[in-house]
Design a protein around this motif. Structure first.
Motif, PDB file in Angstrom:
ATOM      1  N   ALA A 163       0.839  -1.200   0.000  1.00 45.12           N
ATOM      2  CA  ALA A 163       0.000   0.000   0.000  1.00 45.12           C
ATOM      3  C   ALA A 163       0.875   1.251   0.000  1.00 45.12           C
ATOM      4  CB  ALA A 163      -0.919  -0.007   1.228  1.00 45.12           C
ATOM      5  N   GLY A 164       2.049   1.127   0.638  1.00 44.17           N
ATOM      6  CA  GLY A 164       2.954   2.258   0.738  1.00 44.17           C
ATOM      7  C   GLY A 164       3.435   2.776  -0.604  1.00 44.17           C
ATOM      8  N   THR A 165       3.577   1.889  -1.566  1.00 41.05           N
ATOM      9  CA  THR A 165       4.022   2.331  -2.891  1.00 41.05           C
ATOM     10  C   THR A 165       2.988   3.264  -3.520  1.00 41.05           C
ATOM     11  OG1 THR A 165       5.171   0.219  -3.119  1.00 41.05           O
ATOM     12  CG2 THR A 165       4.885   1.517  -5.115  1.00 41.05           C
ATOM     13  N   VAL A 166       1.725   2.939  -3.348  1.00 35.14           N
ATOM     14  CA  VAL A 166       0.670   3.789  -3.917  1.00 35.14           C
ATOM     15  C   VAL A 166       0.522   5.074  -3.097  1.00 35.14           C
ATOM     16  CG1 VAL A 166      -1.665   3.828  -4.833  1.00 35.14           C
ATOM     17  CG2 VAL A 166      -0.465   1.649  -4.651  1.00 35.14           C
ATOM     18  N   ALA A 167       0.682   4.976  -1.788  1.00 36.52           N
ATOM     19  CA  ALA A 167       0.654   6.186  -0.956  1.00 36.52           C
ATOM     20  C   ALA A 167       1.753   7.148  -1.391  1.00 36.52           C
ATOM     21  CB  ALA A 167       0.832   5.803   0.517  1.00 36.52           C
ATOM     22  N   ALA A 168       2.936   6.608  -1.642  1.00 36.64           N
ATOM     23  CA  ALA A 168       4.052   7.450  -2.089  1.00 36.64           C
ATOM     24  C   ALA A 168       3.737   8.091  -3.431  1.00 36.64           C
ATOM     25  CB  ALA A 168       5.330   6.609  -2.171  1.00 36.64           C
ATOM     26  N   ALA A 169       3.091   7.342  -4.300  1.00 39.07           N
ATOM     27  CA  ALA A 169       2.704   7.896  -5.609  1.00 39.07           C
ATOM     28  C   ALA A 169       1.687   9.019  -5.438  1.00 39.07           C
ATOM     29  CB  ALA A 169       2.140   6.788  -6.498  1.00 39.07           C
ATOM     30  N   ALA A 170       0.755   8.855  -4.512  1.00 37.01           N
ATOM     31  CA  ALA A 170      -0.248   9.900  -4.268  1.00 37.01           C
ATOM     32  C   ALA A 170       0.421  11.184  -3.799  1.00 37.01           C
ATOM     33  CB  ALA A 170      -1.263   9.412  -3.234  1.00 37.01           C
ATOM     34  N   THR A 171       1.369  11.039  -2.883  1.00 38.41           N
ATOM     35  CA  THR A 171       2.091  12.206  -2.371  1.00 38.41           C
ATOM     36  C   THR A 171       2.895  12.882  -3.480  1.00 38.41           C
ATOM     37  OG1 THR A 171       2.221  11.274  -0.151  1.00 38.41           O
ATOM     38  CG2 THR A 171       3.893  12.902  -0.744  1.00 38.41           C
ATOM     39  N   ALA A 172       3.634  12.080  -4.222  1.00 37.88           N
ATOM     40  CA  ALA A 172       4.455  12.643  -5.304  1.00 37.88           C
ATOM     41  C   ALA A 172       3.569  13.265  -6.377  1.00 37.88           C
ATOM     42  CB  ALA A 172       5.341  11.552  -5.908  1.00 37.88           C
ATOM     43  N   GLY A 173       2.488  12.582  -6.705  1.00 34.21           N
ATOM     44  CA  GLY A 173       1.599  13.081  -7.746  1.00 34.21           C
ATOM     45  C   GLY A 173       0.968  14.411  -7.364  1.00 34.21           C
ATOM     46  N   ARG A 174       0.628  14.555  -6.087  1.00 39.00           N
ATOM     47  CA  ARG A 174       0.045  15.820  -5.629  1.00 39.00           C
ATOM     48  C   ARG A 174       1.057  16.951  -5.759  1.00 39.00           C
ATOM     49  NH1 ARG A 174      -0.892  19.981  -4.496  1.00 39.00           N
ATOM     50  NH2 ARG A 174      -2.414  20.984  -3.124  1.00 39.00           N
ATOM     51  N   LEU A 175       2.318  16.693  -5.407  1.00 34.88           N
ATOM     52  CA  LEU A 175       3.348  17.734  -5.504  1.00 34.88           C
ATOM     53  C   LEU A 175       3.694  18.055  -6.955  1.00 34.88           C
ATOM     54  CD1 LEU A 175       5.642  16.937  -2.481  1.00 34.88           C
ATOM     55  CD2 LEU A 175       4.589  19.154  -2.991  1.00 34.88           C
ATOM     56  N   LEU A 176       3.524  17.079  -7.828  1.00 35.01           N
ATOM     57  CA  LEU A 176       3.798  17.313  -9.249  1.00 35.01           C
ATOM     58  C   LEU A 176       2.587  17.906  -9.965  1.00 35.01           C
ATOM     59  CD1 LEU A 176       5.776  14.025 -10.072  1.00 35.01           C
ATOM     60  CD2 LEU A 176       6.719  16.348  -9.849  1.00 35.01           C
ATOM     61  N   GLY A 177       1.488  18.076  -9.250  1.00 40.33           N
ATOM     62  CA  GLY A 177       0.298  18.681  -9.859  1.00 40.33           C
ATOM     63  C   GLY A 177      -0.371  17.792 -10.889  1.00 40.33           C
ATOM     64  N   LEU A 178      -0.354  16.476 -10.678  1.00 45.77           N
ATOM     65  CA  LEU A 178      -0.973  15.575 -11.648  1.00 45.77           C
ATOM     66  C   LEU A 178      -2.480  15.806 -11.714  1.00 45.77           C
ATOM     67  CD1 LEU A 178       0.759  12.107 -10.995  1.00 45.77           C
ATOM     68  CD2 LEU A 178       1.477  13.978 -12.511  1.00 45.77           C
ATOM     69  N   SER A 179      -3.027  15.676 -12.911  1.00 45.96           N
ATOM     70  CA  SER A 179      -4.489  15.682 -13.085  1.00 45.96           C
ATOM     71  C   SER A 179      -5.061  14.383 -12.519  1.00 45.96           C
ATOM     72  CB  SER A 179      -4.818  15.766 -14.580  1.00 45.96           C
ATOM     73  OG  SER A 179      -4.508  14.523 -15.193  1.00 45.96           O
ATOM     74  N   PRO A 180      -6.382  14.323 -12.316  1.00 44.93           N
ATOM     75  CA  PRO A 180      -6.963  13.062 -11.829  1.00 44.93           C
ATOM     76  C   PRO A 180      -6.619  11.853 -12.697  1.00 44.93           C
ATOM     77  CG  PRO A 180      -8.551  14.823 -11.539  1.00 44.93           C
ATOM     78  CD  PRO A 180      -7.380  15.418 -12.303  1.00 44.93           C
ATOM     79  N   LEU A 181      -6.614  12.031 -14.009  1.00 47.26           N
ATOM     80  CA  LEU A 181      -6.293  10.881 -14.856  1.00 47.26           C
ATOM     81  C   LEU A 181      -4.808  10.520 -14.778  1.00 47.26           C
ATOM     82  CD1 LEU A 181      -8.548  11.446 -18.002  1.00 47.26           C
ATOM     83  CD2 LEU A 181      -8.743   9.662 -16.235  1.00 47.26           C
ATOM     84  N   GLN A 182      -3.955  11.532 -14.682  1.00 44.82           N
ATOM     85  CA  GLN A 182      -2.539  11.237 -14.499  1.00 44.82           C
ATOM     86  C   GLN A 182      -2.298  10.551 -13.153  1.00 44.82           C
ATOM     87  OE1 GLN A 182      -1.130  15.299 -15.054  1.00 44.82           O
ATOM     88  NE2 GLN A 182      -0.034  14.698 -16.922  1.00 44.82           N
ATOM     89  N   MET A 183      -3.024  10.999 -12.133  1.00 47.31           N
ATOM     90  CA  MET A 183      -2.874  10.367 -10.821  1.00 47.31           C
ATOM     91  C   MET A 183      -3.291   8.898 -10.898  1.00 47.31           C
ATOM     92  SD  MET A 183      -1.834  10.901  -7.663  1.00 47.31           S
ATOM     93  CE  MET A 183      -2.116  12.513  -6.873  1.00 47.31           C
TER      94      MET A 183
END
Lengths: 457, 457
Positions: A159-179
């Motif tokens: 689960a931690g891998t996806v949590a890390a992606a959520a955090t990184a994606g938020r800082l990178l300003g990903l759109s919902p589809l990119q997230m």
């Protein structure tokens, strides 16, 4: 909401704004951040952590990156800084935990949040929003994957891998589809098996390191147009299909934006596996109430949930500090003797004669009430038989550090100072300076060096 | 032998010497290497491959490393070279496959072997021994994990991580115990889910990239003293426990050093998912025997094993080249029209009117004989109903490229030239020069640049 939960959760993580987050949640997140700094600093000098740091340098971390490696204050790219800080965060087993998800969010969320915020010059507000996105995502995925998952898989790795992606994606300003793409690329890399535990192998550091690094990678790839599976969590060939037999997709989207799972996260007080804490605090309650000395105690039964037996049962004769942290008898022996099972107590006393002798007077027993309450609540119950024949019961409904029994900022600061002193990662003055700075993170214009203030201390 | 199969297999991989390997196995390994070069070169310009290459550059791959990235002839550290070449190797679905293990060894073994051999100045003999160690290890792990594993997990990602570790560990000269550590650190990172397939997402490139990179990392960590689980494959909380319900530990140590699984590996002739090849060759047999034109064919039933239905069934209306490679109707349409389903045929014709029309005249049906033989043998059977009412049967016992129907060196060289021309990774002259050099790899004093000879072409 629930017909495509991966998308619903990814959209929430992508769109979470600082202004959406209640003040109490922000304050707790800052506390969790400062608590994490202590755990990351505590990893300095640990053999597996230093090994991963050497790997990172050899693999190509250029000295001139923008992100900080906390154990040696060097600089690296966000990928390697997240990897090394992730490795360091979990070593002394003092980082936070969400009881219901059996997931350690800080160890995989903050290494990514800090590295990317430093590298992109993000504000403290975005740093906090990204961290909360990671906590809310990872905790719900841990709950979703369920108890069957945790029997074999280290949820903090998966689960931690996806949590890390959520955090990184938020800082990178990903759109919902990119997230959603980031979730797909992270989830398909989710890994971490408990098999290492009975060997006292070093895999736990690898799990947190690579959950952080792989999650960050997944988000960077998504920003570059790399496509991921759109149903990686709940799909017929996704994470739950492969790694769980009791997954509940409704947990993925449970009251998003209303229920703040972040504040349900517990601080760890003792430096041991969280499964030992309820019984440790219950024993402390008995000892305090009846003013027992260690030698008064003839036998202790720790009444536990099945998960504690599954994880702790494998270690009966610990030969390393790490194994000792997974041994109920050692932990109860330390608290009976020293009132606290901290990193220093483990290092100095886990193999001492009195602790070894105490250890052999401890057993675990499955308790129906405790087991039914788990994992939502971690009730502690012990039965102590004294040498003079009394049978005494102890109980705590929330171990110290749990949301209803949380740590104060003073306690968090003290814990950080102890951990930094233990590893030598910061002097007392440096620790105080960086703590003062860290409490202010939410109002920083740009997240800078953790050691910015400490260098003048 | 079988009471600790992880150790037995790790010891074999650690101690395998070039002189232990029969000449015919060496020769086949060289052929597999040259075949792999074609697949790696074919990945040049592919969006997901270029995306991973950009990630690698940003994450810190210094231009001055000792290992070659084949798609752009740049240099990097072994970690990033293995990652990018691993991403490239599987893109056009022309790399080799072991039928029984349903595992693509070249894509995860040769990126690691080449990168580390170039960086350490290893001899061609050690390069071959390391590659064979990877093939023998990965194939046995794939067989061990069984059919239940492959239903959800991409075996090339999971078993491939340990195969990559075996290859890297052999080149790093790991002791048997260090190799066991490498297996532990690799196995606990094993990942790769099939969920991406129905989205036509890019995860397959991520799986091969990270299997190679993580396996290499695991071996480098082991050389540095990093400990891994000692029973990662067969243990109660190991790979099989978490990711298989029909694992057979005896397969892990099946006739080590006597049975050479490497030479059981098939070359891929058509540029499609291997599950389509038996039926494609069976259709070609019918077409040749009865001199059928595409328009003579009214309907085709491909008689297949259940695994083909599981993997191919999800794609009914392919909208990308990649999806088309997993669509039985498209593949049979291409071979009926062009006699070959190569990368160029897919790119140019997969969505053309005649192929789409043919596609809708194809169905798959489970066949008992084919299913029972699988995965040890991939029998191809088709039933063709012609427009004039004849019912014709076609059958192949071994599709082209299988060990009993293998490719000649001329066919391998032709395939490489086609693939390099398709992607633009090498001119015809360059391809010929690097092929001539590559056939000599086993006798090279030091493994050098793949393009050493090509630069003068």
């Amino acid at each position: 909401m629930t017909d495509h939960p991966s998308q619903t959760l990814a959209t929430f993580a992508s769109q979470l704004r600082f202004s959406d987050i209640p003040g109490a949640v922000v304050e707790r997140t800052v506390n969790l951040y400062v608590d994490w700094l202590g755990s990351a600093l505590a990893g300095k000098g640990a053999r597996p952590v230093e090994s991963i740091a050497r790997f990172a340098r050899n693999a190509g971390a250029p000295g001139g990156g923008d992100a900080e490696i906390l154990t040696d204050r060097s600089r690296a790219t966000p990928y390697f800084a997240a990897m090394v800080n992730g490795a360091a965060s979990h070593f002394v087993e003092q980082d936070d935990v969400h009881n219901g998800a059996v997931f350690h969010p800080a160890a995989v969320v903050f290494p990514v949040a800090l590295a990317l915020a430093q590298a992109t010059g993000a504000s403290g507000r975005d740093f906090i929003a990204a961290a909360v996105a990671g906590y809310e995502t990872g905790i719900r995925i841990g709950e979703f994957l369920g108890r069957s998952h945790y029997k074999v898989f280290h949820t903090t790795g998966t689960a931690g891998t996806v949590a890390a992606a959520a955090t990184a994606g938020r800082l990178l300003g990903l759109s919902p589809l990119q997230m959603l793409d980031a979730f797909g690329s992270a989830g398909t890399q989710a890994s971490g098996l408990w098999e290492f535990l009975r060997d006292a192998a070093d895999s736990k550091q690898l799990h947190t390191a690579m959950a952080a690094a792989n999650g960050l990678m997944a988000a960077q790839l998504a920003a570059d147009g790399f496509k991921g599976a759109t149903h990686i969590l709940e799909g017929a060939k996704g994470m739950a299909a492969g790694m769980s037999s009791d997954a509940d997709p409704a947990r993925l989207v449970d009251r998003l934006g209303e229920r703040w799972a972040t504040v349900e996260t517990s601080f760890k007080y003792h430096a041991a596996c969280r499964h030992t804490h309820p019984a440790a605090d219950a024993l402390l309650a008995v000892v305090a109430q009846h003013r027992l000395a260690p030698e008064d105690i003839g036998h202790v039964t720790a009444q536990v949930h099945q998960g504690a037996i599954d994880v702790l049962g494998a270690v009966t004769n610990p030969v390393t500090v790490h194994q000792a942290k997974f041994n109920m008898g050692t932990v109860l022996g330390l608290v009976a003797h020293y009132g606290y099972a901290g990193v220093t107590e483990f290092e100095q006393y886990f193999a001492s004669e009195p602790i070894v002798a105490f250890r052999d007077r401890v057993e675990m027993a499955l308790d129906d009430e405790v087991d039914r309450a788990y994992p939502a609540r971690w009730i502690g119950k012990v039965t102590v038989t004294t040498r003079d024949g009394r049978v005494l019961s102890g109980r705590v409904d929330e171990p110290k550090g749990d949301p209803g029994n949380t740590l104060s900022r003073d306690e968090i600061a003290t814990k950080l100072r102890r951990l930094a002193a233990f590893s030598g990662a910061a002097s007392g003055e440096e620790a105080s300076a960086l703590i003062d700075e860290a409490w202010q993170i939410a109002s920083q214009e740009r997240v800078g060096s953790v050691f910015r203030a400490a260098q003048f201390a």
